[in-house]
Motif scaffolding. Sequence first.
Motif, short mmCIF file in Angstrom:
data_model
loop_
_atom_site.label_atom_id
_atom_site.label_comp_id
_atom_site.label_asym_id
_atom_site.label_seq_id
_atom_site.Cartn_x
_atom_site.Cartn_y
_atom_site.Cartn_z
N VAL A 32 4.91 21.91 -12.43
CA VAL A 32 4.95 20.48 -12.73
C VAL A 32 4.86 19.66 -11.45
CG1 VAL A 32 6.35 18.61 -13.69
CG2 VAL A 32 6.16 20.79 -14.92
N TRP A 33 5.58 20.07 -10.41
CA TRP A 33 5.49 19.39 -9.12
C TRP A 33 4.04 19.36 -8.62
CZ3 TRP A 33 4.01 21.87 -4.50
CH2 TRP A 33 4.12 21.09 -3.34
N ASP A 34 3.37 20.49 -8.67
CA ASP A 34 2.00 20.60 -8.17
C ASP A 34 1.04 19.73 -8.98
OD1 ASP A 34 -0.21 21.94 -6.66
OD2 ASP A 34 -0.65 22.81 -8.62
N THR A 35 1.13 19.81 -10.29
CA THR A 35 0.19 19.04 -11.12
C THR A 35 0.44 17.54 -10.98
OG1 THR A 35 1.63 19.38 -13.06
CG2 THR A 35 -0.24 20.88 -12.79
N LEU A 36 1.70 17.14 -10.90
CA LEU A 36 1.99 15.71 -10.71
C LEU A 36 1.45 15.22 -9.37
CD1 LEU A 36 5.68 15.42 -12.00
CD2 LEU A 36 3.62 14.54 -13.12
N ARG A 37 1.71 15.97 -8.32
CA ARG A 37 1.26 15.52 -6.99
C ARG A 37 -0.27 15.49 -6.92
NH1 ARG A 37 5.82 14.30 -7.74
NH2 ARG A 37 7.61 14.82 -6.40
N ARG A 38 -0.94 16.45 -7.53
CA ARG A 38 -2.41 16.44 -7.55
C ARG A 38 -2.94 15.22 -8.31
NH1 ARG A 38 -4.84 21.24 -5.90
NH2 ARG A 38 -3.34 22.93 -5.56
N ALA A 39 -2.18 14.78 -9.30
CA ALA A 39 -2.59 13.62 -10.09
C ALA A 39 -2.18 12.30 -9.44
CB ALA A 39 -1.99 13.71 -11.49
N GLY A 40 -1.56 12.36 -8.27
CA GLY A 40 -1.16 11.15 -7.57
C GLY A 40 0.17 10.58 -8.01
#
Length: 252
Positions: free
Chosen positions: A229-237
């Motif tokens: 979740v951390w990775d996907t959120l950060r990739r999405a800005g």
Amino acid sequence: MDTPADVQADIRFDQGRHHRAKIGYVLLATEQTIEDDVHRLTPDGVGVHFTRIHIPDSITPATLAAQADLLADAARNILPDGSLDVICYACTSGSLVIGEDTVFRELRKGAPNAQPTSIITAVLRALNTLGARKIAVATPYLDEINRREADYMAATGLEIVNLQGLNLEKDSDMVRVTPAFIADFAQRADRPEADALFISCGALRSIDVVDALEDRLGKPVVCSNQAMVWDTLRRAGIDDAIAGYGTLLNKH
């Protein structure tokens, strides 16, 4: 009487509920933990969208490798309007058995406008962000998957100081391991020289204990769904701090 054209001309649109980002997750057919965890960790305004791919209730290198051919069609089934920002293959062991490059290639076939990622990608990125090089690992997997995971992580430059598995094969068993047992088992897998502890597998309810484990061990604890979740959120800005689930989500 208004004509259809008149009515349509008066329609008012906004950006919808998912105005901040839209993230897709490709899950195993047997998965029972990840959806709950993703909803629990995702902030308002971010849409999360799920699809599933077939696998028997048997997590082995062979059943995981067979998923590679199913990823593109699964990705194609999430928001075919092309508005998806990020798409993630939500299986730790599957992403390392198949390999990140193959996972990304197949996800791009189905969702060409979305950034592809996977749980193992997220975990490696998280450990790098935390500055952790020596890693203790706790898993529910069979020994043959554990060996592959240790080799995969070591090939990226990490030093695996200990890896302990539960030798479970069925996903339906992994989802029933109690959070209290996960915490005790993970603590036994930890080593004083480890910079961080990694609890592998999205089926485990590890997010329930990650914060308390960090307090107990005095070091960062990364688990699959937290890192994903951390990775996907950060990739999405999306850079919201999310408290209660470890240093990674709260400070990075």
